[in-house]
Design an enzyme around this catalytic site. Structure first.
Site, PDB file in Angstrom:
ATOM      1  N   LYS A  45       0.850  -1.192   0.000  1.00 50.97           N
ATOM      2  CA  LYS A  45       0.000   0.000   0.000  1.00 50.97           C
ATOM      3  C   LYS A  45       0.888   1.245   0.000  1.00 50.97           C
ATOM      4  O   LYS A  45       1.950   1.278   0.614  1.00 50.97           O
ATOM      5  CB  LYS A  45      -0.911  -0.004   1.220  1.00 50.97           C
ATOM      6  CG  LYS A  45      -1.991   1.072   1.164  1.00 50.97           C
ATOM      7  CD  LYS A  45      -3.054   0.837   2.221  1.00 50.97           C
ATOM      8  CE  LYS A  45      -4.081   1.969   2.229  1.00 50.97           C
ATOM      9  NZ  LYS A  45      -4.822   2.033   0.949  1.00 50.97           N
ATOM     10  N   ASN A  77     -14.350   3.299  -4.107  1.00 51.97           N
ATOM     11  CA  ASN A  77     -13.715   3.504  -2.809  1.00 51.97           C
ATOM     12  C   ASN A  77     -13.155   4.913  -2.713  1.00 51.97           C
ATOM     13  O   ASN A  77     -12.782   5.527  -3.720  1.00 51.97           O
ATOM     14  CB  ASN A  77     -12.608   2.466  -2.576  1.00 51.97           C
ATOM     15  CG  ASN A  77     -11.293   2.859  -3.225  1.00 51.97           C
ATOM     16  OD1 ASN A  77     -10.489   3.582  -2.644  1.00 51.97           O
ATOM     17  ND2 ASN A  77     -11.072   2.369  -4.454  1.00 51.97           N
ATOM     18  N   ASN A 136       3.314   6.439  -7.329  1.00 49.68           N
ATOM     19  CA  ASN A 136       1.861   6.591  -7.400  1.00 49.68           C
ATOM     20  C   ASN A 136       1.508   7.979  -7.916  1.00 49.68           C
ATOM     21  O   ASN A 136       1.438   8.946  -7.152  1.00 49.68           O
ATOM     22  CB  ASN A 136       1.245   6.341  -6.023  1.00 49.68           C
ATOM     23  CG  ASN A 136      -0.265   6.283  -6.083  1.00 49.68           C
ATOM     24  OD1 ASN A 136      -0.900   6.798  -6.996  1.00 49.68           O
ATOM     25  ND2 ASN A 136      -0.874   5.669  -5.087  1.00 49.68           N
ATOM     26  N   SER A 138      -1.395   8.222  -9.587  1.00 49.24           N
ATOM     27  CA  SER A 138      -2.623   7.719 -10.175  1.00 49.24           C
ATOM     28  C   SER A 138      -3.858   7.739  -9.289  1.00 49.24           C
ATOM     29  O   SER A 138      -4.970   7.637  -9.797  1.00 49.24           O
ATOM     30  CB  SER A 138      -2.394   6.271 -10.635  1.00 49.24           C
ATOM     31  OG  SER A 138      -1.981   5.472  -9.540  1.00 49.24           O
ATOM     32  N   CYS A 139      -3.690   7.833  -7.972  1.00 44.35           N
ATOM     33  CA  CYS A 139      -4.854   7.735  -7.092  1.00 44.35           C
ATOM     34  C   CYS A 139      -5.816   8.888  -7.367  1.00 44.35           C
ATOM     35  O   CYS A 139      -5.436  10.053  -7.253  1.00 44.35           O
ATOM     36  CB  CYS A 139      -4.411   7.746  -5.634  1.00 44.35           C
ATOM     37  SG  CYS A 139      -5.755   7.470  -4.476  1.00 44.35           S
ATOM     38  N   LYS A 177       3.112   4.649 -12.110  1.00 44.34           N
ATOM     39  CA  LYS A 177       1.731   4.187 -12.233  1.00 44.34           C
ATOM     40  C   LYS A 177       0.858   5.308 -12.771  1.00 44.34           C
ATOM     41  O   LYS A 177       0.744   6.370 -12.154  1.00 44.34           O
ATOM     42  CB  LYS A 177       1.200   3.683 -10.897  1.00 44.34           C
ATOM     43  CG  LYS A 177      -0.180   3.030 -11.025  1.00 44.34           C
ATOM     44  CD  LYS A 177      -0.600   2.374  -9.724  1.00 44.34           C
ATOM     45  CE  LYS A 177      -1.947   1.665  -9.862  1.00 44.34           C
ATOM     46  NZ  LYS A 177      -2.351   1.002  -8.601  1.00 44.34           N
ATOM     47  N   ASN A 204      -4.962   2.790 -12.528  1.00 40.47           N
ATOM     48  CA  ASN A 204      -5.634   2.886 -11.243  1.00 40.47           C
ATOM     49  C   ASN A 204      -7.138   2.960 -11.497  1.00 40.47           C
ATOM     50  O   ASN A 204      -7.605   2.805 -12.630  1.00 40.47           O
ATOM     51  CB  ASN A 204      -5.151   4.114 -10.467  1.00 40.47           C
ATOM     52  CG  ASN A 204      -5.256   3.946  -8.956  1.00 40.47           C
ATOM     53  OD1 ASN A 204      -6.276   3.493  -8.440  1.00 40.47           O
ATOM     54  ND2 ASN A 204      -4.211   4.312  -8.246  1.00 40.47           N
ATOM     55  N   THR A 205      -7.895   3.205 -10.437  1.00 42.14           N
ATOM     56  CA  THR A 205      -9.351   3.259 -10.559  1.00 42.14           C
ATOM     57  C   THR A 205      -9.800   4.504 -11.315  1.00 42.14           C
ATOM     58  O   THR A 205      -9.055   5.469 -11.460  1.00 42.14           O
ATOM     59  CB  THR A 205      -9.995   3.236  -9.164  1.00 42.14           C
ATOM     60  OG1 THR A 205      -9.391   4.264  -8.359  1.00 42.14           O
ATOM     61  CG2 THR A 205      -9.799   1.891  -8.504  1.00 42.14           C
TER      62      THR A 205
END
Length: 355
Positions: A45, A77, A136, A138-139, A177, A204-205
């Site tokens: 994570k 989420n 990251n 990408s979140c 990402k 990612n999402t």
């Protein structure tokens, strides 16, 4: 005998099934369980230097049901990155590598637009033995007020500069990402590759709002009557993800041909060669929802393809003329990548002696 073994940037994996960054990699206990069950790798994570700024709320999940209400067909989420202290993560990274030295442990890292912070988190993570980095960018709800996550990944210039900072100090492979919440995923991917990243992770999402509960007239998920756009995942995301993987693969084929040597100036010249690799399959939220950390059903899904096409190795499936995976396949690196310091250093000589 057919095998699922594969090598990516010199990292040997028993199979290409990798647990994506998220709840299934939220602490050392579940990460070690994944290695015990035979997963090819785990991306922990996402961590940051100052976890005190991360405040997760609850509930933070919402479901989209089929018309008959019998099946969940989508998930949203609003979970943030890890809220556990960074020092605790370093201890657990080391514990995990000590107990499973052959387990591929990838650190997902995220910071604000601050060179010192990115360099510090990179150096401290690699000191405890992680095998690679995933940056990251990408979140979709990863602290955008601090210009982190997708807020950074949507700006190729900023993303590229951050990649150059990390690659200047990293001695292990670095993958960026990508966020799917852009018009052209090739643009940030190009910036990452041009600034030294060995690979691209996608996706990612997808930024979404699940809806309103008609009984309570509250948005879903609701936190004290309010919500915020979150990340959508589930089966419907797969075709979108494959389209973006195809676009990235075409970008690499057209603009970053194999083999590729280039100069990357950040402090001093660094010469490297890049190979891009067969795809890895990543599993994240779906595992968490099923409380499942098992590999073998997925291996069983893939192995019949070897018999059908008469191949013995995973990479060979992509070489078949007319194969639907052709756009996703590229040759593996021919030289060792175990010592990335050498690849990043002065020498650009290949393992076969050629320049």
């Amino acid at each position: 005998m057919a095998t699922l073994e594969t090598t990516v940037d010199g990292i040997k994996m028993p199979n290409p099934f990798v647990i994506g960054s998220g709840p299934p990699g939220t602490n050392v206990r579940v990460i070690k369980r994944a290695f015990k069950e035979g997963w090819g790798g785990v991306i922990a994570k996402t961590v940051s230097l100052d976890a005190s700024k991360v405040v997760n709320v609850g509930p933070r999940y919402a479901k989209l049901h089929s018309t008959d209400g019998k099946e969940v067909i989508g998930w949203e989420n609003i979970e943030l990155i890890s809220d556990r202290p960074f020092e605790k993560w370093l201890d657990e990274f080391k514990e995990c590598k000590d107990e499973y030295p052959d387990g591929v442990l990838i650190a997902s890292i995220m910071e604000e637009f601050n060179k010192d912070a990115w360099c510090e988190i990179t150096e401290r993570c690699q000191e405890v033995g992680v095998d690679a980095f995933e940056l990251n960018f990408s979140c979709p709800h990863g602290l955008p007020e601090r210009k982190m996550g997708a807020a950074m990944g949507q700006d190729p210039d900023i993303l590229g500069e951050v990649c150059s900072w990390v690659n200047a100090v990293s001695k292990i492979p670095v993958w960026a990402k990508m966020t799917p919440n852009v018009t052209h995923i090739e643009d940030p991917s190009r910036a990452a590759l041009a600034n030294g990243c060995e690979g691209i992770a996608a996706i990612n999402t997808i930024r979404s709002v699940m809806g309103v509960d008609l009984e309570t007239l509250r948005p879903m998920p609701t936190v004290e009557g309010y919500t915020t756009p979150g990340g959508y995942s589930s089966r419907a995301v797969k075709p979108i993800a494959l389209r973006m993987v195809m676009e990235i693969a075409q970008l690499i084929r057209n603009e970053f041909p194999v083999p590729l040597s280039f100069r990357h100036r950040r402090g001093r010249d660094r010469s490297r060669r890049r190979r891009v690799h067969p795809p890895r399959w990543r599993y994240g939220a779906s595992l968490y929802r099923r409380h499942e950390v098992r590999l073998w059903p997925r291996e069983d899904d893939v192995r019949p393809a070897f018999g059908i096409h008469g191949q013995q190795r995973l990479r060979d499936l992509g070489r078949l003329q007319g194969s639907s995976s052709r756009l996703l396949h590229y040759p593996r690196r021919t030289g060792p990548h175990a010592d990335r310091a050498q690849v990043r250093g002065e020498s650009s000589q290949r393992s076969d002696g050629r320049q």
